[in-house]
Design an enzyme around this catalytic site. Structure first.
Site, short mmCIF file in Angstrom:
data_model
loop_
_atom_site.label_atom_id
_atom_site.label_comp_id
_atom_site.label_asym_id
_atom_site.label_seq_id
_atom_site.Cartn_x
_atom_site.Cartn_y
_atom_site.Cartn_z
N SER A 123 10.48 18.39 -11.12
CA SER A 123 11.13 17.50 -10.17
C SER A 123 11.25 16.06 -10.67
O SER A 123 11.82 15.22 -10.01
CB SER A 123 10.40 17.53 -8.83
OG SER A 123 9.15 16.92 -8.97
N LYS A 127 6.42 13.70 -0.39
CA LYS A 127 6.92 12.69 -1.32
C LYS A 127 7.48 11.48 -0.58
O LYS A 127 7.25 10.33 -0.96
CB LYS A 127 8.02 13.30 -2.20
CG LYS A 127 7.48 14.25 -3.24
CD LYS A 127 8.62 14.87 -4.03
CE LYS A 127 8.06 15.77 -5.12
NZ LYS A 127 9.14 16.50 -5.80
#
Ligand code: ADP
Length: 764
Positions: free
Chosen positions: A661, A704
């Site tokens: 990611s 996140k």
């Protein structure tokens, strides 16, 4: 003459036949009268009068005269000659009959027959002796003059079929008929003897058992009396004996326990094994072998308990209530195995405790972190010195019941070693197909774990073996926003901590601002574990002040630092950035969401690429992919890579950051480096990149974004395909972030002005 249809009656010419009066009445439609002349005919099947037809009968019958009417319900018919049924008509149960005499063949050896009769009488007397009713039976037996009479008397008890009996009547030869009769009678006598023997054997057995248990009961009673008189003398062995007897363990366990107890008795107190056997029996009898009743839980009450103990966590609580409802309906004690996944301090373990309270069940916790031996789960065999039961059975024993709520903490930290794979043992524990007879090596006897309600916790699912993960239903704990943390601190952590240090609630006043500062400046975490520590420390400091006479103790942002005797953690907030090549990324680690800075730099060299920082393999691959992509996007700059070495560094944290990611972040950082356009640190991004520059979705978006907001990031680029995950992100977080979904990495670059052209106004 009355025609009497009969079934399964012994008919012997020139003898006697006994019929039940009631049957006679039903067969003829009237009561028998003395001296009534009858013809007995035999039906092939048992039929009622109404069902009879001309075909119902065998062709040979027997004439007779009713001689005795017994008040006990039977009549005696003196039988005469055999007849052939010549013509028969049946209408509504009325039978019209024409018969002709059927002569016998006179071939009987009278003398031989006498001898046979004598032998049979002797035999019958022998048998009769064994019964009470047999006393005095000799007199009757001596009166029986022919085999036919004997057969008639025992007819009701004979186990011979209708056809067998009719065969005697149909036989023309008198000699053959006598032989047939003899055979039938002897067969039946033998059967009686066999039955008798079996009965006797059974009786002996029973007697033995009854006697034994009577003696035992007596012994137990006497021993109990003695024990009560002298409780100080009750030996350990005796105590164990009592415990075993009262434990209600299953058959196998009971046998094993008895075996070891006997060994203990034989070997005495000083054998090397004594200690081991004591421990074992102590353990076995300490387990609950009782099946607990499944009780119906009041859902509202359960909801109240869950609400009381934990703030927020709505999804989790709803799922638990669902589970309780299902268990209520199915009257079951366990159901799906739940796996709580989330960062430390998000309440996974403690909500397990609260679930137990809501279900009114015992709670036990087993920590699996660092467990590498199969024996830790399944126990050591008793042959080992210092053998112990596995953690699962140990916990069940501690709970004292057979249906505790068991939290298996940190299943993601299970290891594998040469001593077997603990996760496969755990699989057996959790598998409803197998766990009703889980056999711990130490116990060596099966135990039923099917009523245990298992909850597992983990920080991440990555390291959980697939088969284990498949057994469980994953429930995510996403971490808390600052506002939620404030509520948790206010409602739960603070009151508990105040109480723990012995202050009265009004003796400590913490302002909202102080709490906020505590959360944003003194902790950096998804959960509240750090916050709890800080609050505990705060309360201890307050206790000192209180002891010195200050009351109430006020906590404000200003005196926080002094009270905590620690400086705030500033590093979390994003730094100013004017250097090209540095970009803020968002990572998801087992500790929750994190921000990380990806730094890139050219140094003199010849095209080498170096990647440093605590990185996994996947991240290294992402780096070389990013380089190729940047070369492709900025062909003019490609030669920069030939004349220089590229160094990529991911500086922060000690937790390995893996996963693809960081793709967009790496690409943007390198692009920023080659174009010399800096990217503001308040811009964060996450997304996987393909070689062609398409942005693919990633996991852990809520965590996140929370981390980004905590750190002061203002704008975040996310993959377009992750847009639906925004539903799971608290509104409070979304309201403070500008979220830009993108499909390609070029969209990010152009939005940030990271292009080959001259600098233009930046999009932030
Ligand atoms: P985990 O198992 O996820 O690491 P714990 O269950 O050990 O976390 O929680 C750590 C502490 O935080 C416990 O004291 C717990 O009571 C508290 N806590 C966590 N979440 C909440 C919440 N939502 N409400 C109240 N207290 C909470």
């Amino acid at each position: 003459m009355t025609v009497v249809p009969v079934y399964n009656v012994m008919l012997v010419p020139g003898s006697v036949a006994y019929l039940q009066t009631e049957l006679y009445r039903r067969a003829t439609g009237h009561s028998p009268a003395p001296d009534e002349k009858v013809t007995l005919i035999v039906t092939k099947e048992p039929q009622t009068r109404e069902e009879l037809t001309a075909e119902s009968f065998y062709p040979v019958g027997l004439t007779g005269v009713v001689t005795e009417l017994h008040p006990e319900g039977f009549i005696a018919v003196k039988t005469g000659e055999r007849v052939n049924l010549e013509e028969i008509t049946v209408a509504n149960g009325e039978i019209e009959l024409f018969v002709s005499r059927r002569p016998d063949i006179e071939d009987l050896d009278e003398a031989a027959n006498r001898r046979r009769l004598e032998a049979m009488r002797g035999e019958m007397k022998e048998i009769a002796k064994n019964f009470r009713w047999g006393l005095g039976a000799d007199v009757f037996i001596d009166q029986w003059d022919t085999l036919g009479e004997i057969a008639a008397v025992i007819s009701p008890w004979m186990v011979s079929s209708n056809a067998e009996r009719y065969a005697v009547l149909a036989e023309d030869s008198r000699q053959r008929r006598a032989e047939l009769l003899e055979k039938l009678i002897y067969e039946n006598l033998e059967m009686t003897k066999l039955n008798q023997e079996a009965n006797n054997a059974r009786q002996e057995d029973h007697q033995k058992i009854y006697r034994e248990s009577a003696i035992r009961k007596q012994l137990e009673y006497l021993q109990k009396e003695l024990d009560e008189l002298h409780p100080e003398n009750v030996s350990d062995i005796r105590k164990l004996e009592l415990k075993i007897a009262e434990s209600g363990m299953n058959e196998t366990a009971r046998k094993e326990a008895d075996k070891l107890l006997n060994r203990l008795k034989q070997e005495g107190q000083n054998s090397a094994e004594t200690g081991m056997i004591y421990n074992y029996l102590d353990f076995l009898t300490g387990l609950s072998w009782k099946k607990e009743q499944a009780r119906s839980i009041d859902l509202t009450e359960a909801e109240k308990v869950l609400e009381e103990d934990h703030f927020g966590l709505k999804k989790v609580k709803d799922r638990i209530i669902e589970q309780i409802a299902v268990m209520n309906l199915k009257k079951a004690q366990s159901g799906s195995i739940l796996l709580f996944v989330g960062a430390p301090g998000t309440g996974k373990t403690s909500i397990g405790q609260s679930i137990a309270r809501a279900m009114q069940r015992e709670y036990v916790r087993v920590s699996l972190g660092g467990v590498r031996d199969e024996a830790d789960i399944r126990g050591h065999r008793r042959t080992y010195i210092g053998a112990m039961p596995g953690r699962i059975m140990d916990a069940v024993q501690k709970s004292g019941v057979s249906n505790p709520v068991m939290v298996l903490d940190e299943v993601d930290k299970l290891g594998v070693s040469y001593n077997g794979d603990p996760s496969s043992a755990l699989l057996e524990v959790l598998d409803p197909e197998q766990n009703f007879s889980f056999t711990d090596h130490y116990m060596n006897v099966p135990y039923d774990l099917s009523d245990v309600f298992f909850i597992c916790t983990a920080n991440s699912t990555d390291t959980i073996p697939e088969p284990l993960l498949n057994r469980m239903e994953v429930i995510r704990f996403q971490g808390y926003t600052p506002i939620e943390k404030q509520q948790i601190a206010r409602r739960h952590l603070l009151p508990k901590a105040v109480q723990a240090v012995g202050l009265a609630p009004e003796e400590l006043r913490v302002t909202d601002e102080a709490l906020e500062t505590l959360i944003t400046e003194y902790t950096r975490e998804s959960g509240v574990r750090g916050l709890k520590k800080r609050i505990d420390a705060l309360c201890r400091a307050a206790a000192v002040r209180r002891a010195r006479g200050e009351t109430p103790v006020e906590v404000t942002p200003e005196n926080l630092r002094e009270l905590l005797n620690d400086h705030p953690i500033h590093s979390r907030t994003v730094k100013e950035n004017t250097t090209p090549g540095i970009v803020t990324g968002l990572a998801w680690t087992s500790a929750g969401g994190e921000i990380l800075y990806i730094e890139t730099m050219f140094t003199k060299g010849g095209g080498k690429i170096t990647v440093t920082g605590q990185l996994g393999e996947v991240m290294k691959e992402s780096a070389s992919l990013a380089v190729s992509l940047v070369k492709h996007l900025f062909p003019d700059k490609a030669e920069l890579f030939e004349h220089n070495d590229l160094h990529i560094h991911v500086p922060d944290g000690a937790t390995p950051k893996d996963g693809p990611s960081a793709g967009v972040t790496l690409t943007t950082a390198i692009a920023s480096l080659v174009t010399e356009k800096p990217v503001p640190a308040t811009v964060g991004m996450t997304g996987e990149v393909t070689l062609r520059g398409a942005v693919n979705p990633i996991g852990g978006l809520p965590e996140k974004l929370m981390a980004a907001q905590r750190a002061g990031v203002e704008q975040v680029f996310i993959p377009e395909d992750n847009v639906e995950d925004l539903e799971d992100v608290p509104a409070e977080v979304l309201s403070r972030l500008t979220i830009t979904p993108v499909r390609t990495v070029e969209e990010i670059l152009s939005a940030l002005g990271v292009t080959a052209e001259e600098p233009m106004l930046q999009a932030v």
